[in-house]
Design a protein around this motif. Structure first.
Motif, mmCIF file in Angstrom:
data_model
loop_
_atom_site.group_PDB
_atom_site.id
_atom_site.type_symbol
_atom_site.label_atom_id
_atom_site.label_comp_id
_atom_site.label_asym_id
_atom_site.label_seq_id
_atom_site.Cartn_x
_atom_site.Cartn_y
_atom_site.Cartn_z
ATOM 1 N N GLN A 9 -21.744 -15.262 18.503
ATOM 2 C CA GLN A 9 -22.017 -13.775 18.814
ATOM 3 C C GLN A 9 -23.624 -13.846 19.369
ATOM 4 O OE1 GLN A 9 -19.971 -11.404 18.682
ATOM 5 N NE2 GLN A 9 -21.267 -9.805 19.171
ATOM 6 N N PRO A 10 -23.697 -13.434 20.753
ATOM 7 C CA PRO A 10 -25.169 -13.176 21.220
ATOM 8 C C PRO A 10 -26.121 -12.477 20.160
ATOM 9 C CG PRO A 10 -23.467 -13.012 22.736
ATOM 10 C CD PRO A 10 -22.778 -12.923 21.725
ATOM 11 N N HIS A 11 -27.197 -13.038 20.047
ATOM 12 C CA HIS A 11 -28.285 -12.152 19.165
ATOM 13 C C HIS A 11 -29.614 -12.517 19.662
ATOM 14 C CE1 HIS A 11 -29.278 -15.199 16.282
ATOM 15 N NE2 HIS A 11 -28.263 -15.678 16.696
ATOM 16 N N ALA A 12 -30.701 -11.836 18.953
ATOM 17 C CA ALA A 12 -31.928 -11.909 19.600
ATOM 18 C C ALA A 12 -32.556 -13.121 19.355
ATOM 19 C CB ALA A 12 -33.015 -10.827 18.817
ATOM 20 N N GLY A 13 -32.009 -14.076 18.265
ATOM 21 C CA GLY A 13 -32.619 -15.299 17.957
ATOM 22 C C GLY A 13 -31.688 -16.286 18.285
ATOM 23 N N GLU A 14 -30.939 -16.250 19.032
ATOM 24 C CA GLU A 14 -30.196 -17.328 19.712
ATOM 25 C C GLU A 14 -30.761 -18.482 20.104
ATOM 26 O OE1 GLU A 14 -26.009 -17.872 22.405
ATOM 27 O OE2 GLU A 14 -27.099 -15.774 22.008
ATOM 28 N N ARG A 15 -31.738 -18.399 20.748
ATOM 29 C CA ARG A 15 -32.503 -19.367 21.689
ATOM 30 C C ARG A 15 -33.527 -20.271 20.568
ATOM 31 N NH1 ARG A 15 -31.926 -20.446 26.625
ATOM 32 N NH2 ARG A 15 -33.851 -21.833 26.691
ATOM 33 N N THR A 16 -33.667 -19.640 19.536
ATOM 34 C CA THR A 16 -34.651 -20.152 18.506
ATOM 35 C C THR A 16 -34.011 -21.441 17.851
ATOM 36 O OG1 THR A 16 -35.133 -18.204 17.465
ATOM 37 C CG2 THR A 16 -35.668 -19.977 15.977
ATOM 38 N N TRP A 17 -32.724 -21.614 17.864
ATOM 39 C CA TRP A 17 -32.382 -23.021 17.130
ATOM 40 C C TRP A 17 -32.373 -24.084 18.546
ATOM 41 C CZ3 TRP A 17 -31.503 -24.398 12.502
ATOM 42 C CH2 TRP A 17 -31.148 -23.392 11.552
ATOM 43 N N ARG A 18 -31.972 -23.527 19.738
ATOM 44 C CA ARG A 18 -32.075 -24.491 20.905
ATOM 45 C C ARG A 18 -33.438 -24.804 21.100
ATOM 46 N NH1 ARG A 18 -29.165 -25.473 25.585
ATOM 47 N NH2 ARG A 18 -30.248 -26.259 27.249
ATOM 48 N N ASN A 19 -34.247 -24.018 21.067
ATOM 49 C CA ASN A 19 -35.792 -24.219 21.423
ATOM 50 C C ASN A 19 -36.292 -25.396 20.385
ATOM 51 O OD1 ASN A 19 -35.772 -22.363 23.525
ATOM 52 N ND2 ASN A 19 -36.988 -20.972 22.480
ATOM 53 N N LEU A 36 -24.990 -34.049 13.477
ATOM 54 C CA LEU A 36 -25.042 -32.873 12.907
ATOM 55 C C LEU A 36 -24.457 -31.729 13.784
ATOM 56 C CD1 LEU A 36 -26.555 -30.711 10.819
ATOM 57 C CD2 LEU A 36 -28.403 -30.754 12.568
ATOM 58 N N ILE A 37 -23.890 -30.814 13.302
ATOM 59 C CA ILE A 37 -23.143 -29.719 13.899
ATOM 60 C C ILE A 37 -23.962 -28.258 13.515
ATOM 61 C CG2 ILE A 37 -21.049 -28.501 14.243
ATOM 62 C CD1 ILE A 37 -19.567 -31.135 14.287
ATOM 63 N N VAL A 38 -24.396 -27.610 14.391
ATOM 64 C CA VAL A 38 -24.896 -26.561 13.940
ATOM 65 C C VAL A 38 -24.201 -25.120 14.406
ATOM 66 C CG1 VAL A 38 -26.916 -24.908 14.208
ATOM 67 C CG2 VAL A 38 -27.396 -27.452 13.996
ATOM 68 N N PHE A 39 -23.380 -24.353 13.416
ATOM 69 C CA PHE A 39 -22.965 -22.935 13.978
ATOM 70 C C PHE A 39 -23.926 -21.781 13.712
ATOM 71 C CE2 PHE A 39 -19.256 -25.637 12.661
ATOM 72 C CZ PHE A 39 -18.472 -25.091 13.688
ATOM 73 N N ASP A 40 -24.413 -21.169 14.878
ATOM 74 C CA ASP A 40 -25.200 -20.136 14.875
ATOM 75 C C ASP A 40 -24.542 -19.017 15.129
ATOM 76 O OD1 ASP A 40 -27.320 -18.476 15.207
ATOM 77 O OD2 ASP A 40 -28.017 -19.001 17.042
ATOM 78 N N ARG A 41 -24.111 -17.959 14.133
ATOM 79 C CA ARG A 41 -23.590 -16.821 14.082
ATOM 80 C C ARG A 41 -22.302 -16.834 14.905
ATOM 81 N NH1 ARG A 41 -26.258 -11.140 15.295
ATOM 82 N NH2 ARG A 41 -24.103 -10.637 14.828
ATOM 83 N N LEU A 56 -24.572 -27.320 9.697
ATOM 84 C CA LEU A 56 -25.596 -26.467 9.148
ATOM 85 C C LEU A 56 -24.962 -24.832 9.819
ATOM 86 C CD1 LEU A 56 -28.228 -24.947 8.311
ATOM 87 C CD2 LEU A 56 -29.241 -25.804 10.515
ATOM 88 N N ALA A 57 -24.804 -23.956 8.885
ATOM 89 C CA ALA A 57 -23.967 -22.626 9.402
ATOM 90 C C ALA A 57 -25.297 -21.590 9.130
ATOM 91 C CB ALA A 57 -22.927 -22.516 8.531
ATOM 92 N N ALA A 58 -25.655 -20.917 10.173
ATOM 93 C CA ALA A 58 -26.620 -19.809 10.156
ATOM 94 C C ALA A 58 -25.539 -18.452 10.439
ATOM 95 C CB ALA A 58 -27.623 -20.003 11.126
ATOM 96 N N PHE A 72 -27.127 -20.881 5.870
ATOM 97 C CA PHE A 72 -28.126 -19.692 5.771
ATOM 98 C C PHE A 72 -27.401 -18.422 5.897
ATOM 99 C CE2 PHE A 72 -32.421 -21.415 7.350
ATOM 100 C CZ PHE A 72 -33.122 -20.469 6.551
ATOM 101 N N LEU A 73 -27.552 -17.634 4.764
ATOM 102 C CA LEU A 73 -26.997 -16.313 4.767
ATOM 103 C C LEU A 73 -27.796 -14.935 5.518
ATOM 104 C CD1 LEU A 73 -25.735 -16.768 1.304
ATOM 105 C CD2 LEU A 73 -24.227 -16.804 3.298
#
Length: 561
Positions: free
Chosen positions: A243-253, A303-308, A334-336, A436-437
């Motif tokens: 789901q797109p959200h304001a902090g989506e690029r935080t993990w990528r950066n 590592l696999i990261v799930f962001d929303r 890692l699940a955020a 991360f909840l």
């Protein structure tokens, strides 16, 4: 007027490790007493006695420093220092009491001798025989996940009157980090090979022993130690953004800023149920290789990261099962999560749910709150460095959304609203999972309300997931600086037991550790012996080498002139 000056004789005692074999120490003491008694009959003779041990003890100026590069006692160097202050006409001579294993014998062809006679009293026996284990070739480092090879051989060094030890076969045992034992039988005198895979970054200690045989001089050189430093190749990380959200690029950066990370970013921009009549050729130039990522090459990722991530039937259920199996076999996830984690499209309701340590139990909580360290968080290496020196949680910036969840497993290191779990770390099978909840960690990155340690927390969290040795929550390690042995025990349990230190000679000592407020306890002691020390507390064990891992002093223990 003339005054007669007394002559000076020097007795040099070899107190190195090889002199501890058999009855040599008693023979040395008896010889010293005998020589002193005989020299005492001379009225015009003064006697000086010096003792020379391994490495830095050969020179008093080097006390407390690391042993010399090639190890072993420097008997002639010590003699030269002692006789340098003696006038040449007054030096009566020197008596060396040794087993012959010294490592600075002067070259008589170059006239590098002392200005007087040198006598040797040899300890040991002429018919001694010994077996030893020799490392022919061992790498200093290796790539994690790749195989390394150690080449070795077993030698039987026989005395004048000795016969062969065995029928020609020797049994060699190998332990990696003190765990599983491997056994091989090789002919004596011929080389053997051990090949194994490096499982983690940092030092991997390989201990090799060969069975003893009746009649051999000592078993001290039947054991050898090899330290191989594991280094990671470029880390491969798969980032799945839902789901797109304001902090989506935080993990990528964050992941792109690390040059040692190869990042593959899978972003769901247009779910299948969305129908806006956009031509397919304007959505993507190529089709995304979903099957290659989540089935064929899944196990190549560290590592696999799930962001929303939200279940929108982009990924089939069998792919989620593949990811769960990937974690069970040693992978990391890692699940955020965001608000959808508490709804019907939560990935908790997929096969990934069985690896999640936190279960959603209520609605999304949307009130301002500040993240805080839990008791486990103050001791866990991922978050322990985030607290102040007095052990308190700093006032970080506020977040405004949290998923109400219940911790089923693992350790809750950060809490949010009313002490509810905010960050849970868990081990699942051979792998690791972090949850991360909340999806508001990006507020720290933007500096909102004072911000917070976003980069440090995310970096340490990713390294813990990838099994960085320095971030193990249950760990016992020892480091050596010269003759100082430092022991550090890290645990989530506040009651840390004392450790037992076993010296190379077999002598044991129980040591109490001093705890700090960050989950670790340590102590520093002086190592009186040179060789391999073993440290254990009943649950964990480690090893540390003072001096060389395989000193030449122990390569041939037979007494020889």
């Amino acid at each position: 007027e003339r005054q007669r000056q007394r002559d000076i004789a020097v007795i040099a005692l070899d107190r190195s490790a090889s002199q501890e074999v058999g009855n040599r120490r008693a023979e040395t003491d008896a010889a010293l007493a005998s020589v002193r008694e005989q020299l005492s009959r001379f009225d015009d003779l003064d006697v000086r006695t010096i003792e020379v041990a391994d490495g830095p003890e050969s020179n008093p100026k080097n006390a407390g420093k690391a042993p010399e590069k090639d190890g072993g006692p420097r008997l002639f160097a010590a003699l030269a220092r002692e006789t340098a202050e003696i006038p040449r006409q007054r030096f009566a001579g020197a008596v060396l009491i040794t087993d012959g294993q010294i490592h600075d014998v002067p070259d008589v062809r170059k006239k590098q001798t002392l200005p007087g006679p040198v006598h040797v009293l040899l300890t040991g026996k002429p018919e001694e025989s010994d077996r030893r284990l020799v490392i022919e070739q061992a790498p200093g480092y290796g790539i994690v996940g790749k195989e390394v090879t150690i080449r070795y051989r077993v030698e039987d060094r026989l005395g004048e009157k000795a016969k062969t030890f065995t029928d020609g076969l020797a049994r060699v045992r190998l332990r990696i980090d003190g765990n599983e034992e491997k056994i091989a039988e090789i002919p004596v005198g011929r080389g053997g090979v051990f090949t194994f895979k490096l499982e983690h970054a940092g030092p991997t200690v390989v201990e090799m022993t060969v069975d003893t045989v009746p009649g051999e001089l000592s078993a001290i050189n039947n054991r050898t130690l090899v330290s191989i430093n594991g280094v990671r190749d470029r880390l491969r990380v798969l980032l799945v953004s839902g789901q797109p959200h304001a902090g989506e690029r935080t993990w990528r950066n964050l992941l792109k800023s690390d040059p040692s990370v190869d990042l593959v970013h899978f972003t769901i921009l247009r779910p299948p149920e969305k129908n806006d009549f956009t031509p397919l050729n304007e959505l993507a130039l190529i089709s995304f290789p979903i099957r290659e990522l989540f089935e064929v090459k899944l196990h190549e990722f560290d590592l696999i990261v799930f962001d929303r991530y939200v279940v929108r039937f982009v990924l089939p259920p069998n792919y989620f099962q593949n990811i769960a199996n990937y974690v069970d076999k040693g992978g990391a996830v890692l699940a955020a999560v965001g608000p959808d984690f508490a709804g019907v499209r939560s990935m908790y309701h997929t096969p990934l749910g069985r690896i999640m340590p936190g279960e959603p139990v209520g609605p999304v909580i949307e009130v301002p709150f500040r993240a805080a360290l839990t008791d486990k968080g103050r001791r866990h290496p991922v978050t322990s460095s985030l607290q102040t020196k007095d052990g308190k949680t700093p006032q970080w910036g506020r977040w405004y959304r949290q998923v109400d969840a219940r911790a089923l497993r693992g350790h809750t290191v950060l809490s949010g609203v009313d002490g509810k779990p905010l960050l849970i770390l868990d081990r699942f099978g051979k792998g690791r999972v972090a949850q991360f909840l909340s999806d508001h960690v990006w507020l720290w990155a933007r500096g909102h309300d004072g911000g917070g340690p976003h980069a440090e927390l995310m970096r340490r969290l990713a390294h813990w997931l990838m099994k960085e040795p320095d971030l193990e929550e249950e760990d016992l390690r020892a480091t050596v600086d010269g003759k100082q042995l430092t022991i550090v025990r890290r645990s989530l349990d506040p009651d840390i037991p004392p450790v037992t230190v076993t010296a190379p000679s077999g002598a044991t000592e129980t040591v109490q550790l001093t705890p700090d407020n960050r989950g670790a306890a340590k102590t520093t002691m002086t190592a009186k012996e040179t060789g391999l020390y073993r440290i254990a507390d009943g649950r964990r064990h480690t090893m540390a080498a003072v001096g060389q891992l395989n000193p030449p002093e122990l390569s041939d223990l037979r007494a020889t002139p």
